[in-house]
Enzyme design. Structure first.
Site, PDB file in Angstrom:
ATOM      1  N   TYR A 151     -10.795 -18.888 -66.861  1.00 54.66           N
ATOM      2  CA  TYR A 151     -10.598 -18.958 -66.835  1.00 54.66           C
ATOM      3  C   TYR A 151     -10.350 -20.639 -65.771  1.00 54.66           C
ATOM      4  O   TYR A 151     -11.101 -21.685 -65.570  1.00 54.66           O
ATOM      5  CB  TYR A 151     -10.203 -19.963 -68.176  1.00 54.66           C
ATOM      6  N   ALA A 153     -12.187 -19.366 -62.994  1.00 53.02           N
ATOM      7  CA  ALA A 153     -12.918 -19.840 -61.616  1.00 53.02           C
ATOM      8  C   ALA A 153     -14.011 -20.932 -62.398  1.00 53.02           C
ATOM      9  O   ALA A 153     -14.305 -21.530 -61.666  1.00 53.02           O
ATOM     10  CB  ALA A 153     -14.059 -18.505 -62.279  1.00 53.02           C
ATOM     11  N   ALA A 154     -13.318 -21.193 -64.097  1.00 53.26           N
ATOM     12  CA  ALA A 154     -14.438 -22.642 -63.726  1.00 53.26           C
ATOM     13  C   ALA A 154     -13.343 -23.754 -63.532  1.00 53.26           C
ATOM     14  O   ALA A 154     -14.086 -24.890 -63.285  1.00 53.26           O
ATOM     15  CB  ALA A 154     -14.438 -22.685 -65.421  1.00 53.26           C
TER      16      ALA A 154
END
Length: 268
Positions: A151, A153-154
């Site tokens: 999450y 990373a996004a």
């Protein structure tokens, strides 16, 4: 931008934050185009908020690039001058708990879809006297947290996209913004996340608070805003000296349960 001048395409409109944001924008006088995957939920929300032309809806699956293009065409024809990227899907647990397909789908919804939709609408937005692109991210777009590697990373990517595009469009009439809420009390957070938050002492906000922050950002056009304390302080410290906070998250690591695949849930 004054709400009465705004024609807002809102993705994830039927989700917890999306519903509250739609209501806040509508009450303030903005026109809203509700977007999500489920026509029945969108039409019901539109009926609650008001009649056309101030409130309309369009169904689209953001996993499908062709449907993203069609949504962009619909929004442009409708006269959209604000895009609010509020659609998202969660991902909690140790990295080993996620399978490859779910990881790919999650990254597409949370990061690639906002990029594709913005690109598809950019020519139209640049033709407007003023326009705004508002990305609903997370404080986890600035702070890496154990259990949220995917999450984060996004959301790190979404914040980087917003920051880069803001600078790319400097001098144009398009403002690009990023809102970073902390954990919010919606169905987005399942029982595992709620248990993790209790174990680590993480505070949780109501979705109406996030909606109010979005309305405020529409009006003041601020580039970035993060919600909650001490989260706002941690964002600053992490930006200046990231490793300084590493030892602060041992309790978070210890609170992770044994890896189990996390089912995909998309806020629409």
């Amino acid at each position: 931008m004054k709400p009465a001048q705004a024609r807002i395409l809102l993705t994830g409109a039927a989700g917890g934050i999306g519903r509250e944001a739609a209501a806040a924008f509508s009450r303030a006088g903005a026109a809203v185009l509700l977007a999500g995957r489920t026509p029945a939920r969108l039409s019901a929300l539109a009926r609650r908020l008001g009649a056309e032309p101030r409130v309309s809806w369009a169904a689209a699956d953001l996993q499908d690039p062709a449907q993203i293009e069609r949504l962009a065409d619909t929004a442009a024809q409708w006269g959209c001058n604000v895009v609010v990227h509020a659609a998202g899907t969660p991902a909690f647990g140790a990295l080993a708990a996620h399978d490859a397909q779910a990881m790919s789908a999650m990254m597409h919804t949370n990061l690639l879809a906002p990029m594709l939709l913005t690109r598809a609408l950019l020519e139209h937005l640049r033709a407007q006297p003023r326009a705004q692109v508002m990305c609903v991210g997370s404080v986890l777009g600035r702070i890496g947290l154990p259990g949220f590697s995917l999450y984060c990373a996004a959301k790190f990517g979404l914040r980087g996209f917003a920051e880069s595009l803001r600078r790319e469009l400097a001098g144009s009439g398009v403002r690009v913004q990023y809102l970073g809420p902390r954990s919010t009390r919606t169905d987005f957070n399942d029982a595992q996340v709620q248990a993790y938050n209790r174990a680590t002492g993480a505070a949780t906000d109501e979705p109406g608070l996030v909606a109010a922050a979005l309305l405020r950002m529409l009006e003041d056009e601020r580039a970035e805003r993060f919600l909650g304390f001490p989260e706002k302080l941690a964002v600053r410290i992490n930006g200046l000296a990231p490793t300084l906070l590493d030892g602060s998250f041992r309790r978070h690591s210890a609170s992770l349960q044994s890896p189990q695949p996390t089912p995909e849930r998309i806020t629409t």
